[in-house]
Enzyme design. Structure first.
Site, PDB file in Angstrom:
ATOM      1  CB  ILE A  97      -0.922   0.054   1.237  1.00 37.97           C
ATOM      2  CG1 ILE A  97      -1.740  -1.226   1.375  1.00 37.97           C
ATOM      3  CG2 ILE A  97      -1.850   1.274   1.166  1.00 37.97           C
ATOM      4  CD1 ILE A  97      -2.513  -1.316   2.681  1.00 37.97           C
ATOM      5  CE1 TYR A 112      -6.758  14.623  -5.460  1.00 36.62           C
ATOM      6  CE2 TYR A 112      -9.115  14.706  -5.896  1.00 36.62           C
ATOM      7  CZ  TYR A 112      -8.025  14.111  -5.280  1.00 36.62           C
ATOM      8  OH  TYR A 112      -8.207  12.992  -4.503  1.00 36.62           O
TER       9      TYR A 112
END
Length: 267
Positions: A7, A142
């Site tokens: 992760i 974004y």
């Protein structure tokens, strides 16, 4: 044998919640952080990795393979927010955002794909965003970086399917994390043409994050995806209205959808 999970961005927020959940479920979890030595409360190993540095990615993946012999699941979670009028965001900050949110995940995937091909199996989960399905005012960069990750994942999924490797996207809505504190905010400039509208929108965005869902909802969703024998291409995790906004974009005329967004952001 427990699955080995990597992760990125596993020291806080959604990444930490996913890592802890999977750790308690018996997975062998490796998280990453740019500065793991600063984290004292991790319940799973944190490796040094900066997604903007390909060498650090290669080193972390090699370390996992050396210790565990395989990589079964990769969760591309590391990411940063950015807000501001596009005209006033420094170009270097735009490039920095794409380095973390787009080019970084690509480098991570390139680093793990050879091992997954050897195993003839693997699952890569790219954490995108519901914001990546639409251009949002003052979140243009974004939206663009997360939307780009969505599309490249769709293409890569078809390229690697014959190797037994699956790529899937998980697009979260607003979750109560520290992403607002860590993102780049273009400053509110006194006398700017955008001063009033950007100020209102920024307050609305921060309120959405503060009132966001518990990150454990994402952790549970990721666990179900890992357990699935045939993961879907796209998943959306968030409130009903956030997920419904994607449906509305598909069915409403463009100008009507734009009008709806502008009303939502008080523009």
């Amino acid at each position: 044998m427990s699955k080995v999970v990597l992760i990125t961005g596993g020291s806080s927020g959604i990444g930490k919640a996913i890592g802890e959940f999977l750790h308690h479920k018996g997975f062998t979890v490796y998280g990453t952080s740019r500065n793991p030595e600063r984290i004292s409360n991790a319940i799973f190993p944190l490796l040094q990795l900066d997604v903007r540095n390909a060498e650090s990615i290669q080193a972390a993946v090699a370390q996992i393979i050396k210790i565990s012999g395989r990589v079964d699941v990769v969760i591309n979670n590391a990411g940063v927010g950015i807000t501001g009028p596009l005209e006033e965001i420094p170009m270097q900050e735009i490039k920095n955002n794409f380095e973390t949110n787009f080019f970084g995940p690509i480098d991570v995937m390139k680093a793990v794909l050879p091992q997954m091909r050897l195993q003839k199996s693997g699952l890569i989960i790219n954490i995108t965003s519901i914001a990546g399905y639409m251009g949002l005012p003052y979140r243009s960069v974004y939206s663009a970086s997360k939307g780009a990750l969505e599309l490249i994942s769709e293409a890569l999924r078809m390229e690697v399917k014959s190797f037994g490797i699956t790529i899937t996207n998980v697009a979260p809505g607003d979750f109560a994390t520290n992403i607002a504190a860590g993102r780049f905010h273009a400053p509110l400039i006194k006398g700017s043409a955008y001063e009033k509208t950007y100020g209102k929108t920024l307050a609305t965005m921060d309120e959405h994050v503060t009132q966001g869902s518990n990150p454990n909802e994402m952790a549970e969703a990721i666990f179900k995806i890992i357990q699935s024998p045939s993961p879907k291409i796209h998943y959306k995790i968030g409130s009903f209205l956030q997920k419904f906004s994607i449906v509305l974009k598909r069915i409403l005329p463009d100008k009507q959808y734009e009008k709806m967004l502008m009303k939502h952001y008080k523009l």
